[in-house]
Write an enzyme that holds these catalytic residues in place. Structure first.
Site, PDB file in Angstrom:
ATOM      1  CG  MET A  31      -1.606  -1.248   1.537  1.00  0.00           C
ATOM      2  SD  MET A  31      -2.693  -1.645   0.197  1.00  0.00           S
ATOM      3  CE  MET A  31      -3.256  -3.250   0.758  1.00  0.00           C
ATOM      4  CB  CYS A  32       3.624   2.181   0.384  1.00  0.00           C
ATOM      5  SG  CYS A  32       4.604   0.708   0.195  1.00  0.00           S
ATOM      6  N   GLY A  33       4.411   3.600  -1.980  1.00  0.00           N
ATOM      7  CA  GLY A  33       5.421   3.826  -2.995  1.00  0.00           C
ATOM      8  C   GLY A  33       6.766   3.941  -2.320  1.00  0.00           C
ATOM      9  CB  VAL A  92       4.381   7.897  -0.261  1.00  0.00           C
ATOM     10  CG1 VAL A  92       5.293   9.084  -0.532  1.00  0.00           C
ATOM     11  CG2 VAL A  92       4.248   7.009  -1.490  1.00  0.00           C
TER      12      VAL A  92
END
Ligand SMILES: Cc1cc2nc3c(=O)[nH]c(=O)nc-3n(C[C@H](O)[C@H](O)[C@H](O)COP(=O)(O)O)c2cc1C
Lengths: 652, 302
Positions: free
Chosen positions: B1-3, B149
């Site tokens: 769920m992120c970068g 992020v």
């Protein structure tokens, strides 16, 4: 030539200009693309788009007829779902290039990422370099040409189409096999390569489906007819249902597949009662006209909302599971009642579109029947993640129902036991999902509400993702929901009851202070207006009916939806059976049922002391079982059990 | 769920790692709007450790600072510098004892963000620019660093739930990770049996401790990355950094994106090419997608 500079314009503005240029027949050049996502999505005109640099995810996605040239690299999902047209990429492509294409030509001069051509139906995907892990995964048709090496597990679970590999084939995927190439196939490939200026002289190995997993070894037997209501019985041990399960398993030697919803008692809306004495409900003459029931769903982020004459919709049910006539009847009834219908899986037929004034178009992992033109004529777009009856599993449509007509709309070979993938090629987490949602919005100019259909599982986490990824509403489906075909064990034992689902969803939204940022349409075992009012009082914005609508339209609840021999002509694709169904008459029946629902909602709302359904709230309810009290946090008030049956349906 | 993002300038320091990471993360903020974090590697000072703690605000913060100071004294760490920035307490100490025991003891007094001779982790709720406004990341001039992020689902949007994660108990090791380790509890129990403590239930912390443990045993980072792909189940793309190296590993299913760009000067890795292009606007980059099941490392020239 129109030049668009992405250093100055955002992608949304640029896409509007690209579409306008398309309509005007003018070619477009995009400078400073800098790997931004969604360049050129939703373009439906025959123009040339030249991207000077790299593009991001879904470049040329959901387009038809346009020709794209990208000088450098592209991200995931190149040419997603393209119908016709072409894309040439000068550099490399990320994962799933050519995903779900229906006929385009895609050429990647460099290498391509994993799962190239996943669920593609037709067209050509060609890569001059190497492919990666699982090229051709679950492809249904079309041609992949790989001039370099294939990567591991090439052709994994492909059902149709061909993969040609000039380099090394290191490992074949499950149900894939090598076969001989015909001279004319090679000539066709050479002609293709010449057309795109790719010089290549070598030979090819060809990979096709091995045919070991397309059909179940044994087919489902017809079972004795026990009405669902007997079937679900009272005993939780040896009852007619258990007996029938055992009988069928003894015949087919595997788990059984059936239609309908769970047949186990679970905490449900019927375990709640209204606090107020409602014996007077319905005494007001013409109560329907006195209560505000009009509800808009899907407009909270600026899209054109669905306009519902009452907080009710039809649950998504596929054309495939249901006959065209049944979809027509349900659609007509939805229009008569002023509510929204939903295509479910498998595409939108003209008949469905004509019957329903408001129609949500559903997209599933197999992208069966999904396309830009029907998106453009839909009133809402919906991403199916799962459903309450079988969370986490894909769809099943037995060969008997996969007619040539149905196969054509879905873009698949006719006559296979179709197992639709349980997950989307391009949604592997909330981070990918947000890019997908944006693609759908970009492609349709942000006009349409985008919703998510979610079977209750980890509701708390999932609803947070739904709100953070910007969905306009969620169709939240509990364990009591039905299916056209699912494994019996999963239907009965896997999932989260509808009652828990709505409570967990509201709780999670409350905990992050975002209740206002998404609307909830609750479904799964909602039978009538009384259930609907309880759901609304708990906090749902609207409810949806699946099973009740089809029962109202003649379903006899025999649970054999999956077999395809439905005697009422509802869950069948066989013209002889379907001929027994009278859509006009059944539309009236379904409509009459919906008007009954409307009257119930109005009468209860009035009796509870409100002039609008928006007045309904938790304080109107008590729980009559300890389980329901514990799930909902409502006061446990067993004394309300004796107050009896409640309202009779009276149509307006 | 992120970068995720990571960068290493191969020669000398002072290339604006902070600014580069902010740009890269801003470019993929759509992947995770809730929180943003950075693992930054500054000049090394031997025998000195830099510690960062979450201390909250107001009275809560004051008492946390007092607890930290008392524990530092108890542990024989000489306080050289300290400051409160945002909801962080940042201290520099001279310490030569057993770092692992020291770290666990500190953790029992206040939430440790990172400990290192060079590493500092800066993370908080909000976007890349919000966190920069609060902690001044842009001015950071180290040779390398990682960024992350996050979109929060399972845990709340709290500063301490944001990433990167420090390898609790091991100086200078940080992780950013996109994906999910499915044999998390099995792996964690194995490490716990060997006396390691975990301060979160986050699988990124597990990867960090797993790798740091290998490094502490003298295994090279490359080798540790290789075994991590064998030992861990699930879908993952992660970046790891130490005082002198950065590396990546990618699962065999290739389910999580990762793309990299390398020149003689630098190597930059991110979830999406759009982040890499932020560093080189208007240029067509010759990027590469790491194949499934692969890993690699880069060292800075010292
Ligand atoms: C015949 C049939 C076909 C269905 N097809 C779909 C579908 O294509 N997509 C979907 O999201 N749900 C589908 N469902 C599930 C319903 O949308 C919904 O989850 C469920 O029926 C709601 O509960 P109810 O039937 O108890 O009202 C189907 C259900 C039935 C009975």
């Amino acid at each position: 030539m129109v030049t668009l500079d992405l250093a100055k314009l955002d992608v949304r503005a640029a896409n509007e200009r690209i579409r306008a240029a398309g309509a005007a027949g003018e070619d477009v050049e995009v400078v400073n693309p800098d790997a931004r996502h969604h360049i050129g999505v939703g373009l439906i005109h025959p123009i040339n788009v030249h991207v000077r640099g790299s593009a991001g995810y879904f470049c040329a996605g959901l387009s038809d007829q346009a020709s794209f040239e990208v000088e450098n690299n592209v991200g995931w999902g190149l040419g997603d779902n393209m119908y016709s047209g072409s894309v040439v990429v000068g550099g490399n492509a990320g994962a799933i290039p050519g995903v779900a294409i229906r006929g385009a030509e895609i050429v990647v001069r460099g290498n391509m990422g994993s799962r190239a051509g996943q669920v593609m139906k037709a067209g050509t995907l060609c890569c001059a370099g190497n492919a990666n892990f699982m090229a051709g995964y679950m492809m249904y048709g079309g041609r992949i040409v790989i001039l370099g090496d294939s990567g591991e597990r090439v052709g994994e679970d492909m059902t149709g189409g061909e993969i040609f590999v000039a380099g090394k084939v290191s490992e074949l995927g499950s149900d894939a096999q090598l076969t001989d190439t015909a001279a004319e196939e090679i000539d066709e490939i050479r002609e293709f390569l010449d057309r795109y200026g790719v010089s290549f002289k070598g030979g090819f190995q060809k990979i096709v489906n091995a045919g070991k997993k397309l059909r179940y070894a044994t087919s489902e037997r017809q079972m004795r007819s026990i009405p669902f209501f007997t079937f679900s019985g009272n005993s939780s041990y040896w009852n007619p249902k258990v007996q029938e399960d055992l009988y069928i398993k003894s015949q087919i030697g595997r788990y059984r597949i059936r239609g309908y919803g769970g047949a186990r008692p679970l905490p449900h809306l019927s375990d709640l009662a209204f606090k107020k004495d409602l014996s007077d409900a319905g005494r007001v003459v013409d109560v329907v006209s006195k209560i505000d029931m009009y509800t808009e769903i899907g407009g909270i982020n600026g899209a054109n909302p669905l306009q519902l004459s009452m907080p009710v919709m039809i649950a998504p049910m596929s054309y495939g599971a249901l006959s065209a006539s049944t979809k027509r009847a349900v659609g007509l009834a939805s229009s008569l009642a002023g509510i929204a219908e939903n295509t479910g899986e498998g595409g939108m037929s003209n008949a469905q579109r004509d019957a329903a004034t408001q129609l949500i178009f559903q997209m599933l992992g197999g992208r069966l029947g999904w396309n830009i033109h029907d998106m453009n004529r839909a009133d809402g777009l919906e991403i199916y993640i799962s459903q309450g009856a079988k969370p986490g599993l894909g769809g099943q449509l037995m060969a008997k129902k996969v007619t040539p007509e149905l196969a054509r709309i879905r873009g698949i070979p006719a006559g296979i036991d179709l197992r639709s993938p349980s997950r989307h090629p391009d949604i592997l987490g909330a981070d990918d999902l947000v890019i997908k949602v944006e693609e759908l919005r970009e492609a349709t100019g942000y006009r349409l509400p985008v919703s998510v259909k979610l079977g209750a599982g980890r509701v708390r986490d999932d609803i947070k993702i739904a709100v953070k990824d910007g969905f306009d509403f969620i169709e939240l489906d509990g364990m009591q929901g039905s299916t056209g075909a699912g494994s019996a064990e999963v239907i009965d034992y896997v999932g989260t009851p509808t009652l828990s689902a709505i409570i967990e969803a509201l709780d999670a939204l409350e905990s992050i202070g975002r209740r206002q940022d998404i609307q909830i349409v609750l479904m799964g075992g909602i039978r009538d207006g009384v259930d609907a009012v309880k759901a609304l009082a708990l906090g749902a914005d609207a409810v949806a009916f699946g099973t009740s609508a089809i029962i109202a339209g003649g379903c006899i609840a025999c649970m054999q939806c999956h077999v395809g021999q439905c005697v009422t002509g509802i869950a069948t694709q066989d013209p002889e059976h379907e001929a027994r169904y009278d859509p006009e008459a059944e539309a009236k029946n379904i409509h009459r049922f919906l008007e009954g629902v409307r009257w119930q909602i109005a009468a209860l709302t009035e009796a509870l002391g409100y002039s609008s359904v928006r007045g309904l709230n938790r304080d109107d309810l008590v729980a009559v079982t300890p389980e329901a009290a514990s799930i909902t946090g409502l006061e446990y008030a067993p004394q309300y059990r004796v107050r009896g049956a409640g309202l009779e349906v009276r149509t307006a | 769920m992120c970068g995720i993002a990571g960068i290493m300038f191969k020669n000398a320091s002072g290339r604006g790692t902070g600014k580069a990471l902010i740009d890269m993360l801003d470019g993929c903020q759509h992947r995770g709007p809730d929180s943003t974090g950075f693992a930054l590697y500054g000049a090394v000072s031997e025998e000195q450790l830099r510690l960062r703690f979450f201390i909250g605000e107001g009275d809560q913060a004051n008492s946390a600072v007092e607890r930290v100071k008392t524990e530092l004294a108890k542990q024989g760490a000489e306080l050289l510098e300290d400051e409160v920035i945002g909801n962080n307490y940042r201290v520099t100490v001279r310490f030569t004892g057993d770092l692992q025991q020291f770290a666990y003891a500190m953790e029992h007094n206040a939430k440790v963000i990172s400990i290192g001779t060079s590493l500092e982790i800066v993370k908080d709720v909000g976007g890349a620019h919000d966190v920069d406004d609060r902690y001044h990341v842009a001015g950071f001039e180290g040779t390398h660093g990682l960024g992350h992020v996050r979109l929060a689902t399972e845990s709340d949007v709290k500063p301490e739930a944001s990433h990167p994660f420090w390898a609790t108990g091991f100086e200078d090791v940080a992780i950013v990770h996109n994906g999910q380790i499915t044999n998390y509890w099995k792996m964690r129990r194995r490490l716990e049996q060997r006396g390691f403590q975990f301060t979160t239930d986050n699988d990124s912390e597990l990867i960090a401790v797993y790798l740091a443990d290998k490094l502490a045993q003298g295994v090279a980072l490359r080798e540790a990355l290789k075994t991590s792909i064998e030992d861990m189940d699930g879908t993952f793309s992660f970046l790891v950094s130490t005082r002198d190296e950065i590396g990546y590993a990618k699962d065999r299913l290739a389910a999580k994106p990762m793309i990299m760009y390398e020149t003689d000067e630098l190597v930059a890795i991110a979830s999406e090419e759009v982040s890499l292009n932020r560093l080189f606007p208007g240029q067509a980059l010759n990027t590469k997608e790491p194949p499934p099941g692969t890993y690699d490392t880069w060292s800075r020239s010292i």
